[in-house]
Design a protein around this motif. Sequence first.
Motif, PDB file in Angstrom:
ATOM      1  N   GLN A 144      68.274  58.289  31.012  1.00  0.00           N
ATOM      2  CA  GLN A 144      66.977  58.941  31.194  1.00  0.00           C
ATOM      3  C   GLN A 144      67.149  60.432  30.961  1.00  0.00           C
ATOM      4  O   GLN A 144      68.130  61.016  31.403  1.00  0.00           O
ATOM      5  N   ASN A 145      66.183  61.041  30.295  1.00  0.00           N
ATOM      6  CA  ASN A 145      66.185  62.494  30.139  1.00  0.00           C
ATOM      7  C   ASN A 145      65.543  63.125  31.358  1.00  0.00           C
ATOM      8  O   ASN A 145      64.614  62.560  31.941  1.00  0.00           O
ATOM      9  N   SER A 146      66.042  64.299  31.741  1.00  0.00           N
ATOM     10  CA  SER A 146      65.429  65.015  32.866  1.00  0.00           C
ATOM     11  C   SER A 146      64.061  65.531  32.443  1.00  0.00           C
ATOM     12  O   SER A 146      63.709  65.517  31.265  1.00  0.00           O
ATOM     13  N   SER A 147      63.307  66.012  33.397  1.00  0.00           N
ATOM     14  CA  SER A 147      61.932  66.443  33.116  1.00  0.00           C
ATOM     15  C   SER A 147      61.881  67.603  32.124  1.00  0.00           C
ATOM     16  O   SER A 147      60.910  67.766  31.409  1.00  0.00           O
ATOM     17  N   GLN A 148      62.921  68.416  32.062  1.00  0.00           N
ATOM     18  CA  GLN A 148      62.924  69.567  31.156  1.00  0.00           C
ATOM     19  C   GLN A 148      63.851  69.365  29.964  1.00  0.00           C
ATOM     20  O   GLN A 148      64.146  70.297  29.234  1.00  0.00           O
ATOM     21  N   ASN A 149      64.357  68.124  29.776  1.00  0.00           N
ATOM     22  CA  ASN A 149      65.262  67.775  28.681  1.00  0.00           C
ATOM     23  C   ASN A 149      66.528  68.627  28.643  1.00  0.00           C
ATOM     24  O   ASN A 149      67.090  68.876  27.590  1.00  0.00           O
ATOM     25  N   ARG A 150      66.972  69.081  29.793  1.00  0.00           N
ATOM     26  CA  ARG A 150      68.208  69.854  29.852  1.00  0.00           C
ATOM     27  C   ARG A 150      69.397  69.024  30.318  1.00  0.00           C
ATOM     28  O   ARG A 150      70.521  69.475  30.268  1.00  0.00           O
ATOM     29  N   ALA A 151      69.134  67.813  30.778  1.00  0.00           N
ATOM     30  CA  ALA A 151      70.202  66.947  31.272  1.00  0.00           C
ATOM     31  C   ALA A 151      69.789  65.495  31.082  1.00  0.00           C
ATOM     32  O   ALA A 151      68.614  65.189  30.894  1.00  0.00           O
ATOM     33  N   GLN A 152      70.786  64.629  31.134  1.00  0.00           N
ATOM     34  CA  GLN A 152      70.547  63.194  31.065  1.00  0.00           C
ATOM     35  C   GLN A 152      71.124  62.553  32.315  1.00  0.00           C
ATOM     36  O   GLN A 152      72.172  62.953  32.798  1.00  0.00           O
ATOM     37  N   LEU A 153      70.427  61.563  32.815  1.00  0.00           N
ATOM     38  CA  LEU A 153      70.884  60.782  33.958  1.00  0.00           C
ATOM     39  C   LEU A 153      71.223  59.393  33.444  1.00  0.00           C
ATOM     40  O   LEU A 153      70.401  58.759  32.782  1.00  0.00           O
ATOM     41  N   TYR A 154      72.461  58.930  33.716  1.00  0.00           N
ATOM     42  CA  TYR A 154      72.868  57.601  33.272  1.00  0.00           C
ATOM     43  C   TYR A 154      73.909  57.034  34.228  1.00  0.00           C
ATOM     44  O   TYR A 154      74.455  57.742  35.083  1.00  0.00           O
ATOM     45  N   THR A 155      74.172  55.740  34.068  1.00  0.00           N
ATOM     46  CA  THR A 155      75.116  55.030  34.938  1.00  0.00           C
ATOM     47  C   THR A 155      76.281  54.514  34.120  1.00  0.00           C
ATOM     48  O   THR A 155      76.085  53.884  33.080  1.00  0.00           O
ATOM     49  N   LEU A 156      77.486  54.806  34.595  1.00  0.00           N
ATOM     50  CA  LEU A 156      78.697  54.223  34.027  1.00  0.00           C
ATOM     51  C   LEU A 156      79.034  52.997  34.857  1.00  0.00           C
ATOM     52  O   LEU A 156      79.274  53.099  36.052  1.00  0.00           O
ATOM     53  N   ARG A 157      79.020  51.823  34.239  1.00  0.00           N
ATOM     54  CA  ARG A 157      79.388  50.583  34.919  1.00  0.00           C
ATOM     55  C   ARG A 157      80.862  50.335  34.614  1.00  0.00           C
ATOM     56  O   ARG A 157      81.265  50.342  33.453  1.00  0.00           O
ATOM     57  N   CYS A 158      81.639  50.103  35.651  1.00  0.00           N
ATOM     58  CA  CYS A 158      83.094  50.001  35.501  1.00  0.00           C
ATOM     59  C   CYS A 158      83.629  48.775  36.224  1.00  0.00           C
ATOM     60  O   CYS A 158      83.016  48.282  37.169  1.00  0.00           O
ATOM     61  N   VAL A 159      84.798  48.310  35.771  1.00  0.00           N
ATOM     62  CA  VAL A 159      85.526  47.228  36.432  1.00  0.00           C
ATOM     63  C   VAL A 159      86.970  47.667  36.607  1.00  0.00           C
ATOM     64  O   VAL A 159      87.478  48.492  35.856  1.00  0.00           O
ATOM     65  N   SER A 160      87.630  47.092  37.604  1.00  0.00           N
ATOM     66  CA  SER A 160      89.028  47.435  37.842  1.00  0.00           C
ATOM     67  C   SER A 160      89.916  46.819  36.765  1.00  0.00           C
ATOM     68  O   SER A 160      89.509  45.934  36.008  1.00  0.00           O
ATOM     69  N   VAL A 161      91.130  47.296  36.704  1.00  0.00           N
ATOM     70  CA  VAL A 161      92.089  46.862  35.690  1.00  0.00           C
ATOM     71  C   VAL A 161      92.351  45.363  35.782  1.00  0.00           C
ATOM     72  O   VAL A 161      92.600  44.707  34.765  1.00  0.00           O
ATOM     73  N   GLU A 162      92.245  44.790  36.967  1.00  0.00           N
ATOM     74  CA  GLU A 162      92.475  43.348  37.142  1.00  0.00           C
ATOM     75  C   GLU A 162      91.514  42.500  36.308  1.00  0.00           C
ATOM     76  O   GLU A 162      91.865  41.413  35.873  1.00  0.00           O
ATOM     77  N   ARG A 163      90.322  42.994  36.072  1.00  0.00           N
ATOM     78  CA  ARG A 163      89.351  42.263  35.251  1.00  0.00           C
ATOM     79  C   ARG A 163      89.854  42.135  33.813  1.00  0.00           C
ATOM     80  O   ARG A 163      89.753  41.077  33.201  1.00  0.00           O
ATOM     81  N   ILE A 164      90.415  43.198  33.285  1.00  0.00           N
ATOM     82  CA  ILE A 164      90.945  43.179  31.924  1.00  0.00           C
ATOM     83  C   ILE A 164      92.148  42.240  31.856  1.00  0.00           C
ATOM     84  O   ILE A 164      92.269  41.431  30.934  1.00  0.00           O
TER      85      ILE A 164
END
Length: 125
Positions: free
Chosen positions: A96-116
């Motif tokens: 998502q872009n911030s209201s003034q387009n100066r930043a982006q909000l996003y989510t990094l989805r991660c898994v532990s090394v055991e999953r790999i």
Amino acid sequence: MTTKFPSAGEVEIKKLDIITPSKVKISLLGQVRSLTIYESIDKPFMQCDIVILDAVNLLESLPIVGEETIELSFQTQGVNIPTNLKFNVFQLGGIQNSSQNRAQLYTLRCVSVERILNNVNVVQK
């Protein structure tokens, strides 16, 4: 004499770095809005969601493509030894872009090394 226990979720994040496949390491401490770690008895690995408010355009400058490693170190009250965890980024979501387009909000989805490792190792019999 009463003992005051820390409430759930009270931790001090010591280190939160993202490492690209080309070994570029950048600290995300100043950009993290929330960090959630999940553990389930149904899965032999941990999951992590990191919500980032990105004002320096890491998505394009690194770029984040889903092959990065996250190194996390945190400490709880009353414990002198920090907990160190490694996660692999597998998905980038909710951009998502911030209201003034100066930043982006996003989510990094991660898994532990055991999953790999679980996907690579095949057990027969």
